[in-house]
Every structure is written in C-alpha cells, then in structure tokens.
Design a protein around this motif. Structure first.
Motif, PDB file in Angstrom:
ATOM      1  N   ASP A  58      37.072 121.721 111.511  1.00 44.79           N
ATOM      2  CA  ASP A  58      37.726 123.024 111.347  1.00 44.79           C
ATOM      3  C   ASP A  58      38.127 123.523 112.734  1.00 44.79           C
ATOM      4  N   PRO A  59      39.446 123.605 113.029  1.00 47.21           N
ATOM      5  CA  PRO A  59      39.881 124.006 114.379  1.00 47.21           C
ATOM      6  C   PRO A  59      39.366 125.375 114.803  1.00 47.21           C
ATOM      7  N   THR A  60      38.990 126.220 113.824  1.00 41.35           N
ATOM      8  CA  THR A  60      38.511 127.562 114.168  1.00 41.35           C
ATOM      9  C   THR A  60      37.026 127.602 114.490  1.00 41.35           C
ATOM     10  N   ARG A  61      36.350 126.481 114.301  1.00 46.37           N
ATOM     11  CA  ARG A  61      34.904 126.448 114.539  1.00 46.37           C
ATOM     12  C   ARG A  61      34.572 125.304 115.484  1.00 46.37           C
ATOM     13  N   GLU A  62      33.479 125.450 116.233  1.00 48.05           N
ATOM     14  CA  GLU A  62      33.049 124.396 117.153  1.00 48.05           C
ATOM     15  C   GLU A  62      32.147 123.381 116.446  1.00 48.05           C
ATOM     16  N   ILE A  63      32.029 122.225 117.087  1.00 48.77           N
ATOM     17  CA  ILE A  63      31.133 121.183 116.565  1.00 48.77           C
ATOM     18  C   ILE A  63      29.681 121.630 116.735  1.00 48.77           C
ATOM     19  N   HIS A  64      28.872 121.381 115.706  1.00 47.76           N
ATOM     20  CA  HIS A  64      27.443 121.642 115.841  1.00 47.76           C
ATOM     21  C   HIS A  64      26.854 120.633 116.835  1.00 47.76           C
ATOM     22  N   PRO A  65      26.136 121.084 117.843  1.00 52.51           N
ATOM     23  CA  PRO A  65      25.627 120.144 118.871  1.00 52.51           C
ATOM     24  C   PRO A  65      24.693 119.081 118.270  1.00 52.51           C
ATOM     25  N   PHE A  66      24.830 117.888 118.767  1.00 48.90           N
ATOM     26  CA  PHE A  66      23.917 116.797 118.405  1.00 48.90           C
ATOM     27  C   PHE A  66      23.854 115.843 119.583  1.00 48.90           C
ATOM     28  N   ARG A  67      22.927 114.896 119.514  1.00 46.90           N
ATOM     29  CA  ARG A  67      22.730 113.943 120.609  1.00 46.90           C
ATOM     30  C   ARG A  67      22.816 112.523 120.066  1.00 46.90           C
ATOM     31  N   SER A  68      22.877 111.573 120.985  1.00 51.19           N
ATOM     32  CA  SER A  68      22.960 110.157 120.578  1.00 51.19           C
ATOM     33  C   SER A  68      21.783 109.777 119.699  1.00 51.19           C
ATOM     34  N   TRP A  69      20.604 110.347 119.998  1.00 55.13           N
ATOM     35  CA  TRP A  69      19.404 109.987 119.234  1.00 55.13           C
ATOM     36  C   TRP A  69      19.531 110.390 117.765  1.00 55.13           C
ATOM     37  N   ASP A  70      20.252 111.473 117.480  1.00 53.70           N
ATOM     38  CA  ASP A  70      20.433 111.889 116.088  1.00 53.70           C
ATOM     39  C   ASP A  70      21.219 110.841 115.307  1.00 53.70           C
ATOM     40  N   VAL A  71      22.232 110.271 115.951  1.00 52.86           N
ATOM     41  CA  VAL A  71      23.021 109.215 115.296  1.00 52.86           C
ATOM     42  C   VAL A  71      22.182 107.954 115.136  1.00 52.86           C
ATOM     43  N   ILE A  72      21.459 107.589 116.185  1.00 52.53           N
ATOM     44  CA  ILE A  72      20.634 106.376 116.145  1.00 52.53           C
ATOM     45  C   ILE A  72      19.562 106.495 115.068  1.00 52.53           C
ATOM     46  N   ARG A  73      18.946 107.651 114.947  1.00 52.35           N
ATOM     47  CA  ARG A  73      17.889 107.830 113.954  1.00 52.35           C
ATOM     48  C   ARG A  73      18.425 107.663 112.534  1.00 52.35           C
ATOM     49  N   ALA A  74      19.634 108.188 112.282  1.00 51.76           N
ATOM     50  CA  ALA A  74      20.239 108.018 110.957  1.00 51.76           C
ATOM     51  C   ALA A  74      20.578 106.550 110.688  1.00 51.76           C
ATOM     52  N   ILE A  75      21.084 105.865 111.705  1.00 61.90           N
ATOM     53  CA  ILE A  75      21.380 104.431 111.546  1.00 61.90           C
ATOM     54  C   ILE A  75      20.098 103.657 111.289  1.00 61.90           C
ATOM     55  N   HIS A  76      19.033 103.998 112.022  1.00 61.63           N
ATOM     56  CA  HIS A  76      17.737 103.329 111.867  1.00 61.63           C
ATOM     57  C   HIS A  76      17.244 103.446 110.418  1.00 61.63           C
ATOM     58  N   ASP A  77      17.308 104.661 109.862  1.00 61.61           N
ATOM     59  CA  ASP A  77      16.827 104.862 108.490  1.00 61.61           C
ATOM     60  C   ASP A  77      17.654 104.063 107.497  1.00 61.61           C
ATOM     61  N   GLN A  78      18.957 103.957 107.736  1.00 60.35           N
ATOM     62  CA  GLN A  78      19.817 103.237 106.805  1.00 60.35           C
ATOM     63  C   GLN A  78      19.630 101.725 106.918  1.00 60.35           C
ATOM     64  N   LEU A  79      19.376 101.230 108.124  1.00 63.51           N
ATOM     65  CA  LEU A  79      19.192  99.787 108.299  1.00 63.51           C
ATOM     66  C   LEU A  79      17.928  99.290 107.607  1.00 63.51           C
ATOM     67  N   ARG A  80      16.950 100.160 107.454  1.00 65.72           N
ATOM     68  CA  ARG A  80      15.712  99.760 106.776  1.00 65.72           C
ATOM     69  C   ARG A  80      15.930  99.477 105.298  1.00 65.72           C
ATOM     70  N   MET A  81      17.099  99.858 104.780  1.00 71.99           N
ATOM     71  CA  MET A  81      17.415  99.645 103.366  1.00 71.99           C
ATOM     72  C   MET A  81      18.302  98.419 103.162  1.00 71.99           C
ATOM     73  N   LEU A  82      18.481  97.601 104.194  1.00 69.41           N
ATOM     74  CA  LEU A  82      19.415  96.477 104.091  1.00 69.41           C
ATOM     75  C   LEU A  82      19.016  95.464 103.023  1.00 69.41           C
ATOM     76  N   GLU A  83      17.709  95.311 102.777  1.00 68.52           N
ATOM     77  CA  GLU A  83      17.294  94.297 101.809  1.00 68.52           C
ATOM     78  C   GLU A  83      17.561  94.720 100.370  1.00 68.52           C
ATOM     79  N   ARG A  84      17.937  96.005 100.174  1.00 70.57           N
ATOM     80  CA  ARG A  84      18.236  96.497  98.829  1.00 70.57           C
ATOM     81  C   ARG A  84      19.726  96.386  98.555  1.00 70.57           C
TER      82      ARG A  84
END
Length: 548
Positions: free
Chosen positions: A282-308
């Motif tokens: 939304d051009p009228t609003r700023e991005i909610h701050p996040f860090r690289s670790w937030d992205v990595i943590r989400a990827i980590h949780d999803q990779l644990r489901m690869l065998e399913r």
C-alpha cells in the motif's frame, strides 16, 4: 553432547545396521593388509594423502597398520587440530575399529617379540645374516620385476644349501660350533613359529574386514576406553577424547574453502537467487519492520514439513534442518580454527549468536549464517545439502539457495578380501594356466612382521625406519576419500530432484512473511516463478569456479 557428560564406554553399532555402509567401509581400512600406497587410489582432486617413505623396506607398514595408526593419532592425539565433520558417517565408530585393529596387532606383536628374543636376539649373528638375505630378495624384486620371483627363490635356495653345508662341515669345535649351528637353525625355527602367530592374526583381521562389508555383526572391542577405577588415567583420557570427537561431530560450524566448496558437504553444484526491492503493498503505508531472521525462521518451519505430501508415494525421507555458521578459509589451507568464546559451548554456536550473525553479518568480513536442509541417502554414501541464506542490503532482499552434494566413499574401501592366488602353467598343457592358492601370510610378510614387532612399542622409530601415512588436511574421514556423485545415475538424479521442491518451499515461506509485513510481492512472485521453471531441469555445474 557435552564433553563432560557421563559415558559408559564405546557405543558401537554392529555392522548389520544398513544405514552405516559408509562408516563401515572406512572402518574396514583398519583391518586391510594391502600395500600402503593403495590409499593414493582413493585420493580425489581436492584432497591428497601423503605416503612417507622409510629407510628400510623390511619395516614398511601395510595399509591397515598405517591407516589405523594415522587415524588414531590424528583424531585422538593430544593437542590435535580441529576436524571436519563426517556427514553420513560416524567417525567415533571408525576410530574405535582402528583401536580394535591396533589391539589385535599389539597382541600379535607381543608374541612375535617373544619369538624374536628366543630365536633371534640370543643368536644375533645368524638373525642378521638371514635378515640380510631377505633384504637382498626385496632389493632384487625392485630391480627386475619380470624375474623377481625366480631370482628371489633361487637366492633363498642357494643360501639354504650353503647353510646346510655349513652345518655338515662345521669349521668350529666346542661351544662355538654349537652356537654357530644354533645361529643357523633357530631363526628358521622361529620363522615357522612366527608364521603360525601371523596367520592366526591375519585370519582374525580379514574376518573383521569381510564382516564389516558383508553386514555381519562386527563390533569394535576397545576395553581400554572404559575406566574400571578412578586411577586409570589413560582410560579416562581415551574416554574423554572419544567424547570430544563425538561432540565436534555435532558442531554447527563448517568451513567454506573456495572451489572445494563447504568441507564435509561437497562442492556447490547449483545456485538460485531471488533478489527484488522491498516496496510497500500500500503506497500510503510503510512496510512493517522485520529482519532476516524472521524470514529464515519461517523457512525453517516450512522445511521441516518436506517429508509430508498430498500423495502417498514415498517421497522425501525426514531431512535434517539445521542452522550453520560458515567460516571462510583459503582454498589451500591446511588447518581450520573453530569459533570460540562465550558464544560457543561444546563446539556449538549458541542460538542468540546465530541470530545475531544472521541479522548483522551480511556484508564484509566475518562468518555467515546459512540454513541447511540435509539428506543422508544410499546408506550414508550420498549427502545432499541445500543451503539457504537471506540478506537485506539497502532496499533489496536476496534469498539464495545453493546445492551441495558429497558422493560415495571410494571403491577402494568397499572391496572385500580375496584369498592370495597365483596363475601357473599346467604340467602337461603349457598353453593353459590354473590358479593355485597361496599361503595367507607369505614368507616375506612373516619376516616383516617379526622384525617390526619389537619396535611397535615406540611408533616414532618405526615410522622413521619404515615410513608412515600422512592424512589430507584439513582432515575429515568422510570428505577426504569421497567420489563424485555424478558418476552414479541414481545418485545424480536424487541430488537434482531435491532442488525444485526445496526452492518452492523456500520461496513460498519467504513470500508469506513479506505479505504479512506489508511488502509488495508481485515482483517476488514473478521472479519465483521464473526460478521455479529454471529448476525444472537443473544440471550440475562447478558453481564455485567463477569465469572471471
């Protein structure tokens, strides 16, 4: 595992465990009786063993003797340099088999030392003359390979005839006559005695060699690693060294050595990068701050489901998903240095330090953070590792996925023992040959083992006289003698097939995090679709060799 934890002795799985094929292949080298130079056949493009020549060929070790001694000294020695993890294998099991092989040889050498004292040292002049004969036989075999056997046999027969004449026409009388007869006869009797001892030990060693590769129950007997009383300092030190080895094997610190790739994980064969600007949805609003670790943590949780998966078709086995701290070293570095300090405990970088490296060390010098998903396949013969790193520089978010593959151990380690044989021509059909069995321990081998036996209590002198084996550095059991996986069709297929699913999971998890934080994901989605199509048919390449 902490180095100070309680330990009840060697926990050695038996060879019936099919998932330990690579481990037992490496462990079988401790029991082998082939020439030491054969280890050079297993060297790869990046890691080279060193065969150090000795002064006297009679003291030269065979492969099993040199390998087991070198591995024990390198992996358990006091003040040793750090080791590279052996993914897909258990280095403690290999070391314990090396210790067990050393124990078998030590028992044999103690008996041979007794033989040498009774039948050699007491009649030293005769022993030295016989040893000179065998040394001449060895020298002749090197000078003329085609006629070595015939010349060596002729020399031994000639010396035997001379010895027999000497016994019959003795030039001395009295005490010296009997001493001269003993000097000729006792070394020969000692050889027969030593041969029985050597054959018994050789059968034991070969049975263990064959058992490890056949899947039978072969455990390493290392009683000296279990202290029976508080005063046994040597046993306690060995127990602590084995515990330290196991702890270092579990370390989450690895090393990137340029074109060699990540040591222990293999070279980088593929790389996929998604890099786009972070723009608000939304051009009228700023991005909610996040860090690289937030992205990595989400990827980590999803990779644990690869065998399913949606279909019951087998698919991925359960992977190992870990955070790695990667340290850069020189391509030709001969040693590594693991991270230390308050942020490291028992070779493990602590979680808060991992998170800090992930968020802050993205540009310039220093260690880097990678999230890894790893499969150990083909009974430990194939290691597939996909590494993910997330960086944010200015407004650009970059997600990089790289593929690493470590192939099977060299076929030298998977060859089973075969009985010594020799091709001879038939008596009445000279145009045909037949195979005859030879003794398990030959004449020269008995002499070699008997001569080495009294010096085994002091290995430096034995190494100086006979030579030794130098292990490739930085040393790790698994990557030092690994073949390329691309020569095996199914192994190559497994490595290539893992790329696309991992890539899609990583991108899906990352885009979901971006959407949750108000980022425009249109360009990320388009780029992800393009990378997904390019990963449909990936091909291995030397991704670490830049054309610059």
């Amino acid at each position: 595992m902490s180095i100070g934890t309680e330990w009840d002795g060697p926990q050695v799985p038996i060879a019936g465990d099919g998932s330990q094929a690579a481990t037992y292949a490496l462990a079988s080298a401790a029991y082998r009786d082939s020439p030491m130079e054969e280890i050079k056949k297993a060297d790869n493009d990046w890691h080279q063993s060193t065969v150090k020549s000795g002064r006297i060929s009679l003291f030269k070790p065979n492969l099993g003797e040199a390998f087991s001694r070198a591995v024990v000294d390198r992996m358990l020695g006091s003040g040793r340099k750090p080791l590279i993890q052996s993914f897909g294998s258990e280095p403690q099991v290999v070391v314990e088999h090396c210790l067990a092989a050393n124990n078998i040889r030590r028992t044999r050498d103690n008996q041979l030392s007794t033989v040498m004292v009774l039948c050699g040292l007491l009649v030293l002049p005769g022993l030295l003359l016989w040893l000179l004969v065998f040394q001449l036989r060895t020298f002749m075999a090197k000078r003329d390979a085609k006629r070595a056997g015939a010349l060596a046999t002729a020399l031994l027969v000639a010396v035997g005839v001379v010895a027999l004449i000497f016994l019959i026409r003795m030039p001395f009388t009295g005490f010296w006559a009997w001493y001269a007869r003993a000097s000729v006869v006792l070394p020969v009797l000692g050889w027969f005695w030593a041969r029985r001892i050597c054959e018994r030990a050789a059968k034991d060693l070969r049975a263990r060699w064959d058992g490890l590769l056949s899947g039978t129950s072969v455990g390493a007997k290392v009683p000296e690693a279990v202290p029976s009383s508080p005063g046994e300092t040597a046993a306690e030190q060995l127990r602590q060294s084995l515990a330290r080895l196991s702890a270092e094997q579990q370390s989450n610190s690895v090393f990137y050595a340029g074109p060699k790739g990540i040591l222990g994980m293999g070279t980088r064969w593929g790389s996929w990068q998604l890099a786009e600007d972070l723009l608000p949805a939304d051009p009228t609003r700023e991005i909610h701050p996040f860090r690289s670790w937030d992205v990595i943590r989400a990827i980590h949780d999803q990779l644990r489901m690869l065998e399913r998966g949606p279909l019951n078709t087998g698919g991925f086995p359960k992977p190992s998903v870990r955070h790695w701290i990667v340290t850069p070293i020189g391509e030709n570095a001969k040693a590594v240095s693991r991270p230390d300090g308050a942020d490291v405990e028992a070779f493990q970088v602590k979680p808060h330090a991992i998170q800090e490296i992930c968020n802050k060390q993205q540009f310039g010098s220093g260690n880097r953070h990678y999230l890894g998903v790893q499969w150990t396949l083909w009974d430990g013969q194939l290691i597939i590792t996909m590494l993910i790193t997330v960086t944010v520089l200015h407004q650009t978010l970059r997600i990089e996925v790289t593929g690493h593959a470590l192939g099977p151990v060299h076929s030298l380690f998977t060859s089973k023992p075969s009985a010594p044989t020799k091709e001879v021509t038939k008596s009445f059909k000279p145009w045909e040959t037949r195979s005859i069995k030879l003794p398990l321990v030959g004449t020269d081998e008995v002499v070699r083992l008997a001569v080495r036996a009294p010096l085994t209590w002091y290995p430096p002198a034995l190494n100086w006289l006979g030579g030794s084996l130098g292990l490739p550095e930085p040393f790790g059991l698994r990557h030092a003698w690994a073949d390329k996986p691309w020569r095996h069709r199914f192994m190559a297929d497994d490595a290539l097939r893992a790329a696309a699913p991992v890539l899609r999971v990583v991108h899906t998890a990352a885009i979901r995090v971006l959407e949750e934080h108000g980022v425009n994901t249109d360009k990320f989605g388009a780029r992800s679709a393009f990378l997904s199509s390019s990963a449909q048919d990936p091909s291995p390449r030397k991704a670490d060799l830049y054309d610059a």
